[in-house]
Design a protein around this motif. Structure first.
Motif, mmCIF file in Angstrom:
data_model
loop_
_atom_site.group_PDB
_atom_site.id
_atom_site.type_symbol
_atom_site.label_atom_id
_atom_site.label_comp_id
_atom_site.label_asym_id
_atom_site.label_seq_id
_atom_site.Cartn_x
_atom_site.Cartn_y
_atom_site.Cartn_z
ATOM 1 N N SER A 125 4.161 5.402 -5.628
ATOM 2 C CA SER A 125 4.144 5.338 -7.090
ATOM 3 C C SER A 125 3.147 6.333 -7.661
ATOM 4 O O SER A 125 3.434 7.019 -8.651
ATOM 5 C CB SER A 125 3.780 3.931 -7.561
ATOM 6 O OG SER A 125 4.772 3.017 -7.205
ATOM 7 N N SER A 126 2.009 6.431 -7.038
ATOM 8 C CA SER A 126 0.985 7.380 -7.487
ATOM 9 C C SER A 126 1.488 8.810 -7.351
ATOM 10 O O SER A 126 1.328 9.630 -8.264
ATOM 11 C CB SER A 126 -0.294 7.182 -6.681
ATOM 12 O OG SER A 126 -1.270 8.125 -7.075
ATOM 13 N N THR A 127 2.113 9.113 -6.221
ATOM 14 C CA THR A 127 2.668 10.452 -5.998
ATOM 15 C C THR A 127 3.757 10.753 -7.021
ATOM 16 O O THR A 127 3.800 11.856 -7.591
ATOM 17 C CB THR A 127 3.240 10.563 -4.568
ATOM 18 O OG1 THR A 127 2.186 10.329 -3.641
ATOM 19 C CG2 THR A 127 3.845 11.917 -4.311
ATOM 20 N N ALA A 128 4.625 9.786 -7.268
ATOM 21 C CA ALA A 128 5.696 9.974 -8.251
ATOM 22 C C ALA A 128 5.124 10.208 -9.641
ATOM 23 O O ALA A 128 5.613 11.070 -10.381
ATOM 24 C CB ALA A 128 6.630 8.767 -8.246
ATOM 25 N N ALA A 129 4.083 9.466 -10.000
ATOM 26 C CA ALA A 129 3.460 9.641 -11.313
ATOM 27 C C ALA A 129 2.862 11.042 -11.434
ATOM 28 O O ALA A 129 2.990 11.695 -12.487
ATOM 29 C CB ALA A 129 2.387 8.585 -11.541
ATOM 30 N N GLU A 137 0.836 -1.203 0.000
ATOM 31 C CA GLU A 137 0.000 0.000 0.000
ATOM 32 C C GLU A 137 0.870 1.252 0.000
ATOM 33 O O GLU A 137 0.598 2.215 -0.720
ATOM 34 C CB GLU A 137 -0.943 -0.007 1.203
ATOM 35 C CG GLU A 137 -2.047 -1.035 1.094
ATOM 36 C CD GLU A 137 -2.875 -1.179 2.365
ATOM 37 O OE1 GLU A 137 -2.475 -0.630 3.409
ATOM 38 O OE2 GLU A 137 -3.910 -1.840 2.297
ATOM 39 N N SER A 138 1.932 1.245 0.782
ATOM 40 C CA SER A 138 2.858 2.377 0.832
ATOM 41 C C SER A 138 3.530 2.574 -0.519
ATOM 42 O O SER A 138 3.652 3.688 -1.011
ATOM 43 C CB SER A 138 3.905 2.142 1.924
ATOM 44 O OG SER A 138 4.847 3.180 1.936
ATOM 45 N N SER A 139 3.957 1.474 -1.122
ATOM 46 C CA SER A 139 4.603 1.538 -2.432
ATOM 47 C C SER A 139 3.642 2.066 -3.488
ATOM 48 O O SER A 139 4.013 2.885 -4.333
ATOM 49 C CB SER A 139 5.095 0.148 -2.818
ATOM 50 O OG SER A 139 5.647 0.154 -4.110
ATOM 51 N N SER A 140 2.406 1.630 -3.426
ATOM 52 C CA SER A 140 1.394 2.096 -4.375
ATOM 53 C C SER A 140 1.167 3.589 -4.225
ATOM 54 O O SER A 140 1.074 4.321 -5.214
ATOM 55 C CB SER A 140 0.089 1.333 -4.145
ATOM 56 O OG SER A 140 -0.918 1.829 -4.988
#
Length: 86
Positions: free
Chosen positions: A59-63, A53-56
């Motif tokens: 990833s969303s923030t980075a995108a 969940e943290s990685s997701s």
């Protein structure tokens, strides 16, 4: 003679009960070990889920940040093209 046979049978019965008790104890020990393993697996699964969940989220923030960067670069390119064409 009958009492000796009875004593022999009682001893055999006591030995059998002792063997069964030992086997039941072994089953209980194995069951306890299995339960502890399941608990550890469950805890590990929860940790993996939290990390996923943290990685997701990262990833969303980075995108989103990459998209913002792309928008900014496109604006710079447009401004550069506007300056060049003037």
């Amino acid at each position: 003679m009958v009492s000796q046979l009875l004593q022999t049978r009682i001893k055999e019965l006591a030995d059998s009960v002792g063997n069964i008790t030992g086997k039941v104890d072994a089953v209980v020990d194995s069951s306890t070990a299995i339960m502890e393993s399941i608990t550890n697996i469950s805890a590990t699964s929860e940790e993996i889920l939290a990390a996923t969940e943290s990685s997701s989220s990262l990833s969303s923030t980075a995108a989103d940040e990459v998209q913002d960067l792309s928008d900014s670069l496109n604006k710079i390119l447009k401004a550069s093209n506007d300056l060049t064409s003037n």
